[in-house]
Write an enzyme that holds these catalytic residues in place. Structure first.
Site, PDB file in Angstrom:
ATOM      1  N   GLU A  90       0.456  -1.282   0.376  1.00  0.00           N
ATOM      2  CA  GLU A  90       0.250   0.048   0.307  1.00  0.00           C
ATOM      3  C   GLU A  90       1.074   1.248  -0.248  1.00  0.00           C
ATOM      4  O   GLU A  90       1.997   1.933   1.012  1.00  0.00           O
ATOM      5  CB  GLU A  90      -0.662  -0.084   1.481  1.00  0.00           C
ATOM      6  CG  GLU A  90      -2.063  -1.152   1.152  1.00  0.00           C
ATOM      7  CD  GLU A  90      -3.194  -1.291   0.099  1.00  0.00           C
ATOM      8  OE1 GLU A  90      -3.019  -0.257  -0.273  1.00  0.00           O
ATOM      9  OE2 GLU A  90      -3.775  -2.619   0.456  1.00  0.00           O
ATOM     10  N   CYS A 121      -2.188   9.785   2.017  1.00  0.00           N
ATOM     11  CA  CYS A 121      -1.992   8.636   1.018  1.00  0.00           C
ATOM     12  C   CYS A 121      -2.823   9.116  -0.280  1.00  0.00           C
ATOM     13  O   CYS A 121      -2.397   9.162  -1.680  1.00  0.00           O
ATOM     14  CB  CYS A 121      -1.577   7.013   1.319  1.00  0.00           C
ATOM     15  SG  CYS A 121      -3.414   6.261   1.876  1.00  0.00           S
TER      16      CYS A 121
HETATM   17  P1  NAD Z   1       8.300   4.876   4.724  1.00  0.00           P
HETATM   18  O1  NAD Z   1       7.816   4.086   3.460  1.00  0.00           O
HETATM   19  O2  NAD Z   1       9.175   5.464   4.456  1.00  0.00           O
HETATM   20  O3  NAD Z   1       8.132   3.707   6.271  1.00  0.00           O
HETATM   21  C1  NAD Z   1       7.407   2.812   6.176  1.00  0.00           C
HETATM   22  C2  NAD Z   1       7.295   1.838   6.825  1.00  0.00           C
HETATM   23  O4  NAD Z   1       8.750   1.769   6.641  1.00  0.00           O
HETATM   24  C3  NAD Z   1       8.286   2.265   8.220  1.00  0.00           C
HETATM   25  O5  NAD Z   1       7.489   1.613   9.441  1.00  0.00           O
HETATM   26  C4  NAD Z   1       9.840   2.445   7.886  1.00  0.00           C
HETATM   27  O6  NAD Z   1      10.453   2.431   9.453  1.00  0.00           O
HETATM   28  C5  NAD Z   1       9.565   0.854   7.296  1.00  0.00           C
HETATM   29  N1  NAD Z   1      11.168   0.456   6.823  1.00  0.00           N
HETATM   30  C6  NAD Z   1      11.807   1.897   6.816  1.00  0.00           C
HETATM   31  N2  NAD Z   1      13.087   1.173   5.884  1.00  0.00           N
HETATM   32  C7  NAD Z   1      12.854  -0.284   6.175  1.00  0.00           C
HETATM   33  C8  NAD Z   1      13.298  -1.680   4.938  1.00  0.00           C
HETATM   34  N3  NAD Z   1      14.069  -1.444   4.389  1.00  0.00           N
HETATM   35  N4  NAD Z   1      12.612  -3.091   5.552  1.00  0.00           N
HETATM   36  C9  NAD Z   1      11.681  -2.543   6.195  1.00  0.00           C
HETATM   37  N5  NAD Z   1      10.455  -1.956   5.954  1.00  0.00           N
HETATM   38  C10 NAD Z   1      11.487  -0.615   6.216  1.00  0.00           C
HETATM   39  O7  NAD Z   1       6.757   5.473   4.371  1.00  0.00           O
HETATM   40  P2  NAD Z   1       6.068   6.637   5.681  1.00  0.00           P
HETATM   41  O8  NAD Z   1       6.783   8.062   5.667  1.00  0.00           O
HETATM   42  O9  NAD Z   1       5.684   6.503   6.768  1.00  0.00           O
HETATM   43  O10 NAD Z   1       5.160   6.935   5.643  1.00  0.00           O
HETATM   44  C11 NAD Z   1       4.056   7.811   4.518  1.00  0.00           C
HETATM   45  C12 NAD Z   1       3.951   6.763   2.757  1.00  0.00           C
HETATM   46  O11 NAD Z   1       3.310   5.827   3.347  1.00  0.00           O
HETATM   47  C13 NAD Z   1       3.764   8.012   1.455  1.00  0.00           C
HETATM   48  O12 NAD Z   1       4.192   7.914   0.548  1.00  0.00           O
HETATM   49  C14 NAD Z   1       2.326   7.715   1.816  1.00  0.00           C
HETATM   50  O13 NAD Z   1       1.812   7.603   0.474  1.00  0.00           O
HETATM   51  C15 NAD Z   1       2.094   6.290   1.690  1.00  0.00           C
HETATM   52  N6  NAD Z   1       1.252   6.196   2.660  1.00  0.00           N
HETATM   53  C16 NAD Z   1       0.318   4.581   2.050  1.00  0.00           C
HETATM   54  C17 NAD Z   1      -0.912   4.313   1.679  1.00  0.00           C
HETATM   55  C18 NAD Z   1      -1.961   3.705   1.508  1.00  0.00           C
HETATM   56  O14 NAD Z   1      -2.593   3.005   1.986  1.00  0.00           O
HETATM   57  N7  NAD Z   1      -1.720   3.484   0.313  1.00  0.00           N
HETATM   58  C19 NAD Z   1      -1.317   4.662   3.901  1.00  0.00           C
HETATM   59  C20 NAD Z   1      -1.033   5.243   4.234  1.00  0.00           C
HETATM   60  C21 NAD Z   1       0.130   5.998   4.016  1.00  0.00           C
END
Ligand code: NAD
Length: 526
Positions: free
Chosen positions: A265, A299
């Site tokens: 997502e 998002c």
């Molecule tokens: P992010 O990708 O920076 O982090 C998301 C999660 O991934 C965090 O918990 C982080 O610690 C973890 N992470 C980081 N590196 C990792 C790795 N190498 N392996 C596994 N996990 C890892 O995203 P964010 O800044 O927390 O969230 C914002 C993003 O999320 C935006 O792009 C937004 O659009 C998206 N989002 C999507 C939805 C949806 O349902 N489509 C909902 C909410 C947010």
């Protein structure tokens, strides 16, 4: 019931990215590294949490694995009761949860209440519908195996790893956690490093509601990206990831080595289309809220508007009016709060400056609207397609408006993006037709983001927005594997195909029947 109880508050630290500023190793013996989550409006420490390493994550997954038989043994009715108890506990905890959402994420008390309402609706839907959606199903065996019955069973996967973002730190992970639990799995949840207190709080509420449940039914691991990576490598049966497409690619790579299935997502660049026959005042108010609420950190936030030329002037007037008096702040009645992630301020500033340098005009706000914690609403018009703000997710209170000749041009431009998460259409008479031509996972007609609040509707996107679905029956089916069972009921002599002792005439009969069944040219009546 958490593997990540907060360590005592260490007092205020400067507001900065917790990934770099506050990860420390506490002094003495076996002390673990910790990180702080900060109030984005004040920089105060909300809580300090362990950075859990590979061994701690493996232990959490082992606890979840050990809890599977107990959770599965409860059956659908037992799990439904446990999940509904959890929802009731969250209602009892609501004051504290709303305050924590306000403090750790920065969203307003009103938005925090809305988020909690969505959480409760989704837990309830998953709990009450899992039995119906996932019950074993009979299917027809077909003419050549008519002496069989056939059935599909839906089995839980085992342990599901959920990796969450910070922007909707309760609602977003619940879309995976509640549905995975309802389907009979146990869960290890890795919340964002910006909202670990909220993630941990979900699990403590579950434990309080179900004191007899083993610790691993819903466990939490805290830490930075490496802790999420450790979860991908810890032998879970599925990863449900919500976050950026960039991180999503790293998660997919890690899961590929073990063929671990995934739900992705990711982000969006959602369009809103205003047709010639739209109610422009309603469309403008929906744009204002859809683009600016939660500081645009949604998002499915509205990022691009395409408005038909015949209604562009009244729509832009109405949009400007709808944004009068909308200023971010930390007051409980503020329309929206600070940017949760300090680094995001620079992304927004860069995109706005780039658009203005390419000839765009700021109808509302502009570069000066980007402060050091808060960003006031920004509406950009006449933005060239090549500008970054038209191509990449902005994740701030910024919307671009493009005037188009007609709805066909609006649809073509709306679809011209590598993302495909949500979309919005305003049209009195043609909403459904326009929706059908949009290349998005979800569309709302004559309102904004409604699909997220209807638990029966699957939520998810395509392309850079990811794949797989949370919510609804499709969301429940993501967390089970089908098992097919074919049972021979009758043993009619001379009809067995799967034997070396097949009667000589049987194949000739089958050949004739096959020609009759498949050899004719299809007619419309077929
Ligand atoms: P992010 O990708 O920076 O982090 C998301 C999660 O991934 C965090 O918990 C982080 O610690 C973890 N992470 C980081 N590196 C990792 C790795 N190498 N392996 C596994 N996990 C890892 O995203 P964010 O800044 O927390 O969230 C914002 C993003 O999320 C935006 O792009 C937004 O659009 C998206 N989002 C999507 C939805 C949806 O349902 N489509 C909902 C909410 C947010």
């Amino acid at each position: 019931m958490t593997n990540a109880d907060p360590v005592p508050n260490a007092g205020p630290v400067p507001n900065a990215d917790p990934r770099t500023s506050s990860a420390t190793v506490a002094g003495g013996g076996a002390a673990a590294a910790t990180f702080a989550s900060l109030n984005p409006a004040t920089g105060e420490v909300v809580g300090r949490f362990p950075i859990q390493d590979d061994a701690a994550v493996a232990a959490a997954v082992a606890a979840a694995r050990a809890a599977v038989p107990w959770w599965v043994g409860l059956g659908q009715a037992g799990r439904r009761e446990r999940l509904l108890r959890w929802a009731a506990q969250l209602v009892r905890d609501d004051r504290e949860l709303v305050d924590l959402l306000h403090a750790e994420n920065g969203k307003t008390v009103g938005d925090a209440r809305l988020e909690l309402l969505l959480v409760l609706e989704h837990i309830r839907w998953a709990a009450r519908n899992a039995g119906r959606v996932l019950k074993s199903r009979r299917v027809l065996p077909g003419p050549f195996l008519a002496d069989h019955t056939a059935r599909v069973d839906y089995l839980p996967l085992g342990v599901v790893g959920v990796i969450g973002p910070w922007n909707y730190p309760l609602f977003t992970p619940i879309g995976s956690i509640a549905y995975a639990l309802a389907a009979g799995n146990t869960v290890v949840f890795k919340p964002s490093e910006y909202t670990p207190a909220l993630g941990t709080r979900l699990a403590t509420s579950f434990a309080a509601a179900n004191p007899d449940a083993p610790a691993g039914v819903l466990g939490v691991v805290t830490g930075l990206g490496a802790t999420g990576a450790a979860l991908c490598a810890a032998g879970v049966d599925k990863i449900a990831f919500t976050g950026s497409a960039r991180t999503g690619r790293a998660v997919m790579t890690a899961c590929a080595t073990r063929l671990i299935p995934l739900i992705m997502e990711c982000g969006g660049k959602d369009p809103l289309l205003v047709a010639e026959d739209a109610d422009v005042t309603v469309a403008a108010r929906a744009t204002a809220w859809g683009a600016m609420a939660n500081a645009g950190q949604t998002c499915v936030g509205v990022e691009r508007v395409y408005v038909a030329a015949s209604v562009a002037a009244p729509y832009l007037n109405a949009l400007t009016r709808a944004l009068e008096g909308i200023h971010p702040g930390m007051a409980s009645d503020a329309p929206y709060g600070p940017m949760t992630m300090p680094a995001q301020l620079e992304v927004v500033r860069r995109q706005v400056d780039d658009a203005l340098a390419r000839g765009a005009t700021a109808l509302v706000g502009g570069s000066a609207a980007v402060g050091d914690r808060f960003i006031a609403p920004i509406v950009l018009v006449d933005v060239p397609d090549a500008a970054e703000v038209m191509r990449d997710e902005t994740f701030g209170p910024v919307v671009t408006v493009r005037t188009v000749t007609d709805i066909d041009e609006a649809i073509a431009l709306a679809n011209a993006t590598p993302y495909g998460l949500g979309a919005t259409v305003f049209s009195r008479r043609h909403g459904d037709e326009i929706a059908a031509r949009l290349d998005a996972g979800m569309v709302t007609v004559n309102a904004v983001q409604s699909f997220a609040g209807i638990p029966a509707l699957p939520f998810g996107g395509r392309g850079e927005s990811g794949f797989g679905r949370v919510h609804g029956a499709d969301g429940l089916r993501e967390f089970v594997r089908p098992r097919s069972v074919a049972t021979r009921r009758l043993a009619l002599p001379g009809t067995t195909l799967t034997t070396f002792r097949r009667p000589p005439g049987l194949l000739a009969l089958i050949t004739r029947l096959t020609r009759l069944r498949h050899g004719r040219t299809a007619t419309p009546a077929d």
